[in-house]
Scaffold this motif. Sequence first.
Motif, PDB file in Angstrom:
ATOM      1  N   LYS A 203       0.806  -1.288   0.116  1.00  0.00           N
ATOM      2  CA  LYS A 203      -0.005  -0.021  -0.011  1.00  0.00           C
ATOM      3  C   LYS A 203       0.640   1.465   0.091  1.00  0.00           C
ATOM      4  N   GLU A 204       2.069   1.291   0.542  1.00  0.00           N
ATOM      5  CA  GLU A 204       2.887   2.277   0.523  1.00  0.00           C
ATOM      6  C   GLU A 204       3.339   2.717  -0.615  1.00  0.00           C
ATOM      7  N   ASP A 205       3.560   1.743  -1.530  1.00  0.00           N
ATOM      8  CA  ASP A 205       4.200   2.193  -2.908  1.00  0.00           C
ATOM      9  C   ASP A 205       3.268   2.843  -3.794  1.00  0.00           C
ATOM     10  N   VAL A 206       1.880   2.484  -3.637  1.00  0.00           N
ATOM     11  CA  VAL A 206       0.846   3.251  -4.344  1.00  0.00           C
ATOM     12  C   VAL A 206       0.964   4.735  -4.148  1.00  0.00           C
ATOM     13  N   VAL A 207       1.499   5.250  -2.999  1.00  0.00           N
ATOM     14  CA  VAL A 207       1.625   6.410  -2.569  1.00  0.00           C
ATOM     15  C   VAL A 207       2.778   7.418  -3.128  1.00  0.00           C
ATOM     16  N   PHE A 208       3.732   6.388  -3.970  1.00  0.00           N
ATOM     17  CA  PHE A 208       5.073   6.830  -4.313  1.00  0.00           C
ATOM     18  C   PHE A 208       5.136   6.094  -5.823  1.00  0.00           C
ATOM     19  N   PRO A 209       4.090   6.401  -6.574  1.00  0.00           N
ATOM     20  CA  PRO A 209       4.287   5.477  -7.832  1.00  0.00           C
ATOM     21  C   PRO A 209       5.381   5.846  -9.002  1.00  0.00           C
ATOM     22  N   ASP A 210       5.914   6.818  -8.810  1.00  0.00           N
ATOM     23  CA  ASP A 210       6.716   7.237  -9.973  1.00  0.00           C
ATOM     24  C   ASP A 210       8.162   7.245  -9.527  1.00  0.00           C
ATOM     25  N   HIS A 211       8.462   6.863  -8.130  1.00  0.00           N
ATOM     26  CA  HIS A 211       9.975   6.805  -7.825  1.00  0.00           C
ATOM     27  C   HIS A 211      10.911   6.066  -8.526  1.00  0.00           C
TER      28      HIS A 211
ATOM     29  N   THR B 192      15.486   5.386 -11.900  1.00  0.00           N
ATOM     30  CA  THR B 192      16.082   4.781 -13.369  1.00  0.00           C
ATOM     31  C   THR B 192      16.505   5.607 -14.128  1.00  0.00           C
ATOM     32  N   ASP B 193      15.723   6.638 -14.305  1.00  0.00           N
ATOM     33  CA  ASP B 193      16.131   7.916 -15.313  1.00  0.00           C
ATOM     34  C   ASP B 193      17.313   8.521 -14.748  1.00  0.00           C
ATOM     35  N   MET B 194      17.396   8.842 -13.479  1.00  0.00           N
ATOM     36  CA  MET B 194      18.628   9.405 -12.554  1.00  0.00           C
ATOM     37  C   MET B 194      19.785   8.526 -13.178  1.00  0.00           C
ATOM     38  N   THR B 195      19.788   7.350 -12.811  1.00  0.00           N
ATOM     39  CA  THR B 195      20.901   6.287 -12.895  1.00  0.00           C
ATOM     40  C   THR B 195      21.303   6.315 -14.544  1.00  0.00           C
ATOM     41  N   ASP B 196      20.439   6.216 -15.350  1.00  0.00           N
ATOM     42  CA  ASP B 196      20.874   6.287 -16.548  1.00  0.00           C
ATOM     43  C   ASP B 196      21.221   7.608 -17.419  1.00  0.00           C
ATOM     44  N   PHE B 197      20.747   8.793 -16.788  1.00  0.00           N
ATOM     45  CA  PHE B 197      21.458   9.992 -17.017  1.00  0.00           C
ATOM     46  C   PHE B 197      22.657  10.169 -16.518  1.00  0.00           C
ATOM     47  N   LEU B 198      22.933   9.891 -15.350  1.00  0.00           N
ATOM     48  CA  LEU B 198      24.338   9.705 -14.820  1.00  0.00           C
ATOM     49  C   LEU B 198      25.356   8.764 -15.610  1.00  0.00           C
TER      50      LEU B 198
ATOM     51  N   ALA C 174      19.680  15.776  -9.888  1.00  0.00           N
ATOM     52  CA  ALA C 174      18.597  15.860  -8.935  1.00  0.00           C
ATOM     53  C   ALA C 174      17.455  16.737  -9.629  1.00  0.00           C
ATOM     54  N   ARG C 175      17.650  17.331 -10.659  1.00  0.00           N
ATOM     55  CA  ARG C 175      16.474  18.323 -11.243  1.00  0.00           C
ATOM     56  C   ARG C 175      15.492  17.131 -11.815  1.00  0.00           C
ATOM     57  N   LEU C 176      15.998  16.095 -12.253  1.00  0.00           N
ATOM     58  CA  LEU C 176      14.973  15.136 -12.753  1.00  0.00           C
ATOM     59  C   LEU C 176      13.965  14.808 -11.657  1.00  0.00           C
TER      60      LEU C 176
ATOM     61  N   ARG D 290      22.294   7.598  -2.662  1.00  0.00           N
ATOM     62  CA  ARG D 290      23.297   6.544  -3.054  1.00  0.00           C
ATOM     63  C   ARG D 290      23.622   6.422  -4.494  1.00  0.00           C
ATOM     64  N   ALA D 291      22.592   6.773  -5.459  1.00  0.00           N
ATOM     65  CA  ALA D 291      22.850   6.845  -6.858  1.00  0.00           C
ATOM     66  C   ALA D 291      23.844   8.001  -7.078  1.00  0.00           C
ATOM     67  N   LEU D 292      23.617   9.139  -6.579  1.00  0.00           N
ATOM     68  CA  LEU D 292      24.541  10.131  -6.809  1.00  0.00           C
ATOM     69  C   LEU D 292      26.004  10.053  -6.168  1.00  0.00           C
ATOM     70  N   ALA D 293      26.145   9.401  -5.027  1.00  0.00           N
ATOM     71  CA  ALA D 293      27.288   9.102  -4.432  1.00  0.00           C
ATOM     72  C   ALA D 293      28.180   8.152  -5.141  1.00  0.00           C
ATOM     73  N   GLU D 294      27.378   7.146  -5.786  1.00  0.00           N
ATOM     74  CA  GLU D 294      28.403   5.899  -6.455  1.00  0.00           C
ATOM     75  C   GLU D 294      28.713   6.869  -8.026  1.00  0.00           C
ATOM     76  N   TYR D 295      27.911   7.606  -8.454  1.00  0.00           N
ATOM     77  CA  TYR D 295      28.423   8.186  -9.616  1.00  0.00           C
ATOM     78  C   TYR D 295      29.585   9.067  -9.110  1.00  0.00           C
ATOM     79  N   LEU D 296      29.816   9.868  -8.124  1.00  0.00           N
ATOM     80  CA  LEU D 296      30.676  10.797  -7.535  1.00  0.00           C
ATOM     81  C   LEU D 296      31.956   9.864  -7.213  1.00  0.00           C
ATOM     82  N   ARG D 297      31.767   8.769  -6.407  1.00  0.00           N
ATOM     83  CA  ARG D 297      32.809   7.942  -6.045  1.00  0.00           C
ATOM     84  C   ARG D 297      33.733   7.372  -7.466  1.00  0.00           C
TER      85      ARG D 297
END
Length: 244
Positions: free
Chosen positions: A66-74, A79-85, A102-104, A142-149
């Motif tokens: 039920k929690e996931d239906v509150v955040f349906p697009d995350h 995935t879009d952020m990871t692909d962008f990086l 982050a603007r995504l 974590r996605a941002l940190a992995e890219y920067l690392r």
Amino acid sequence: MSSSSAAARRGEKAEAAAAKPPMRDALVGAAFRLFLERGYEQTTVDDIVALAGVGRRSFFRYFPSKEDVVFPDHERCLTDMTDFLASGDDTEEPVGRVCDAARLVLRMYAENPTFSVQRYRLTKKVPGLRAYELSVVWRYERALAEYLRARFAGRRDGILRADVIAAAVVAAHNNALRSWLRSDGRSDAGATVDHALGYVRSTFGATPVTLVAEQPEDVVVVVSRRGAPLWRVVQEIETTLGRG
């Protein structure tokens, strides 16, 4: 029945099918209608599927809980952020790249201001949803940190620098996002987040500071790293001019 009548009925059915929202969107719409009417805790998955006119299996095909239906697009946004990086190259300034990533997230919220504001209000009232949201935010960080690392690999304190910058980007973005949500989505989301992320870029970005020392016969240009102590800059100038 004439062929023309049958064709007209088929056309009406096709239009009705086209106007009907996809099942995933229908479930989200039904869920939030009930959350607003009854409250989150008082609404069950059975209530949601009954209002949407589908079965429980259909709900869990799209949302694990039920929690996931509150955040349906995350998940899509992550995935879009990871692909962008991953699509960037080593010539791009890394701090600017993660700020653009982050603007995504902000764009996802701004696509549907009404829904985003409703979710913000609901999340403030339900501690469990707040905890869920924090776990989602951690995954972005974590996605941002992995890219920067990867970009800072081999540098002294590279991992520390990557983690600190990632946390700063998330903090700046979330500050701007909450400001926009508190305005009921009426303020300029883009300008607000640009202002917040500007602090991160001015603090951690790699924009060089250029100093020019003039002599009668020529011009000497000294490039120094942002944040370098003044005595180091002076030393570099004196060395270049042959005074060291």
